[in-house]
Motif scaffolding. Structure first.
Motif, PDB file in Angstrom:
ATOM      1  N   LYS A   8       1.460   4.239   0.644  1.00 24.76           N
ATOM      2  CA  LYS A   8       2.524   3.387   0.104  1.00 24.76           C
ATOM      3  C   LYS A   8       1.882   2.135  -0.471  1.00 24.76           C
ATOM      4  O   LYS A   8       0.850   1.664   0.015  1.00 24.76           O
ATOM      5  N   TYR A   9       2.476   1.624  -1.535  1.00 28.73           N
ATOM      6  CA  TYR A   9       1.935   0.426  -2.166  1.00 28.73           C
ATOM      7  C   TYR A   9       2.058  -0.770  -1.237  1.00 28.73           C
ATOM      8  O   TYR A   9       3.021  -0.899  -0.474  1.00 28.73           O
ATOM      9  N   GLY A  10       1.056  -1.630  -1.320  1.00 32.30           N
ATOM     10  CA  GLY A  10       1.054  -2.829  -0.489  1.00 32.30           C
ATOM     11  C   GLY A  10      -0.351  -3.170  -0.052  1.00 32.30           C
ATOM     12  O   GLY A  10      -1.308  -2.992  -0.811  1.00 32.30           O
ATOM     13  N   ASP A  11      -0.490  -3.637   1.174  1.00 36.23           N
ATOM     14  CA  ASP A  11      -1.794  -4.060   1.659  1.00 36.23           C
ATOM     15  C   ASP A  11      -2.546  -2.896   2.292  1.00 36.23           C
ATOM     16  O   ASP A  11      -2.182  -1.727   2.143  1.00 36.23           O
ATOM     17  N   GLY A  14      -1.231   0.345   4.075  1.00 37.55           N
ATOM     18  CA  GLY A  14      -0.719   1.514   3.358  1.00 37.55           C
ATOM     19  C   GLY A  14      -1.760   2.565   3.074  1.00 37.55           C
ATOM     20  O   GLY A  14      -1.463   3.572   2.405  1.00 37.55           O
ATOM     21  N   ARG A  47      -3.891  -0.120  -5.316  1.00 38.68           N
ATOM     22  CA  ARG A  47      -3.346  -0.021  -3.958  1.00 38.68           C
ATOM     23  C   ARG A  47      -2.143  -0.939  -3.773  1.00 38.68           C
ATOM     24  O   ARG A  47      -1.143  -0.589  -3.123  1.00 38.68           O
ATOM     25  N   ASN A  48      -2.219  -2.128  -4.337  1.00 39.77           N
ATOM     26  CA  ASN A  48      -1.145  -3.113  -4.177  1.00 39.77           C
ATOM     27  C   ASN A  48       0.085  -2.795  -5.016  1.00 39.77           C
ATOM     28  O   ASN A  48       1.132  -3.424  -4.848  1.00 39.77           O
ATOM     29  N   GLY A  49      -0.057  -1.866  -5.968  1.00 40.60           N
ATOM     30  CA  GLY A  49       1.079  -1.517  -6.821  1.00 40.60           C
ATOM     31  C   GLY A  49       1.216  -2.389  -8.048  1.00 40.60           C
ATOM     32  O   GLY A  49       2.271  -2.385  -8.698  1.00 40.60           O
ATOM     33  N   ASP A  50       0.156  -3.116  -8.417  1.00 37.66           N
ATOM     34  CA  ASP A  50       0.242  -4.036  -9.551  1.00 37.66           C
ATOM     35  C   ASP A  50       0.513  -3.322 -10.871  1.00 37.66           C
ATOM     36  O   ASP A  50       1.049  -3.931 -11.806  1.00 37.66           O
TER      37      ASP A  50
END
Length: 334
Positions: A8-11, A14, A47-50
């Motif tokens: 999942k996107y985030g730190d 995830g 990873r962060n979803g940027d």
């Protein structure tokens, strides 16, 4: 095979290690046993979803954008590679996944590894070397005698871009901290601005090209050091409409990206210069052009630290917290 997945996107929470099926090998694919993989800020941003608005990866996703390894199998249409070849690559943005034991890479994205490099050193290069090449050769056509400013010359991208610009015959300036001045001079920088004690925009003038990897105010200041007709290329600054067209984005997304970069483009126009956003593309052909420069010693890898593959998450944390002193961080299988 073992791989490191974004669930999942985030730190960092995830991500996890997982057993996943071995890759499927298509007619144009090369199955590579990965020996080492570079860690990039791009991995953190994915990873962060940027980038999820315009690069909608399907999760879970195997992360990783750099590799060096050995060919285990080739597809029926592959002509350039054979089992046992040592190779390196930055896979296409839609086919990433180098934090794994195996990967299937399209033959067009792959190149034979420079003979003079270890797997670990080779894995540090593809993404940053291709970015430097596309900025300085493909986009701005840097010529001998031109003045080029490379920001963060001791970083992963900067350390390679300084060397490439010098190999192209440019007069090269860079920014670096006090502790890294000697390193960037060794890499070929003619002028070094210690950003801790000096303002580069007050010390530099008349540059043909600026390569910015920091964005924000750093990019805004960079426009001031260019001569009329010069070009600022950023890998961190706001995306522009040209990038949206490259992606094949819909009209609404094109307008959104154009709006994001409007302030920067307007400022560039006032200074009589050009702004361009760069999101590098995979290219085995360009890696093959870079390889002779590497084997001749004109471009050498700068590796800060090597982590075991099992410690990939710790390697990403190391990069995220800015602990790398210079160059790239790599994870190695053995």
């Amino acid at each position: 095979m073992k791989a490191f997945m974004v669930e999942k996107y985030g730190d960092q929470a995830g991500m996890r290690a997982a057993e996943v099926p071995d890759p499927q090998v298509g007619p144009d694919d090369v199955l590579v046993k990965i020996h080492a993989a570079g860690v990039n800020p791009l991995d953190l941003r994915i990873r962060n979803g940027d980038f999820k608005a315009f690069m909608p990866y399907r999760l879970p996703l195997v992360l990783g954008n750099d590799l060096a390894g050995e060919v285990l199998q080739v597809g029926s249409s592959v002509t350039r590679f054979a089992v046992g070849d040592e190779v390196y690559a930055r896979p296409d943005k839609d086919s990433i996944g180098t934090f794994a034991e195996l990967i299937a890479v399209h033959q067009d994205d792959l190149a034979l590894k420079p003979a003079t490099l270890s797997m670990t050193d080779a894995a540090s290069l593809p993404l940053v070397a291709l970015t430097a090449w596309q900025a300085l050769v493909e986009r701005t056509h840097v010529q001998p005698g031109q003045k080029v400013l490379i920001h963060a010359g001791a970083g992963g991208l900067g350390s390679i871009a300084v060397q490439l610009a010098k190999a192209l015959g440019a007069h090269v300036a860079t920014t670096a901290s006090t502790a890294k001045v000697d390193l960037v001079r060794e890499l070929g920088a003619d002028v070094v601005v210690d950003y801790r004690t000096q303002a580069f925009e007050e010390n530099l003038d008349g540059y043909d090209v600026v390569l910015d990897s920091l964005g924000g105010e750093n990019l805004a200041k960079s426009l001031r050091v260019l001569k009329p007709g010069g070009t600022a290329i950023s890998v961190a600054g706001p995306p522009d409409a040209a990038f949206a067209r490259e992606l094949g984005a819909n009209p609404i997304l094109r307008l959104a990206m154009s709006a994001l970069s409007f302030k920067t483009r307007r400022s560039a126009k006032r200074h009589g210069v050009t702004y361009s956003f760069l999101f590098m593309k995979a290219s085995g052909d360009q890696l093959r052009e870079l390889t002779p420069l590497i084997d001749a010693g004109k471009i050498r890898p700068v590796v800060d630290r090597v982590f075991p593959f099992d410690d990939t998450l710790q390697a990403m944390e190391y990069v995220e917290k800015g602990r790398a002193k210079a160059g790239k961080v790599v994870v190695a299988m053995t």
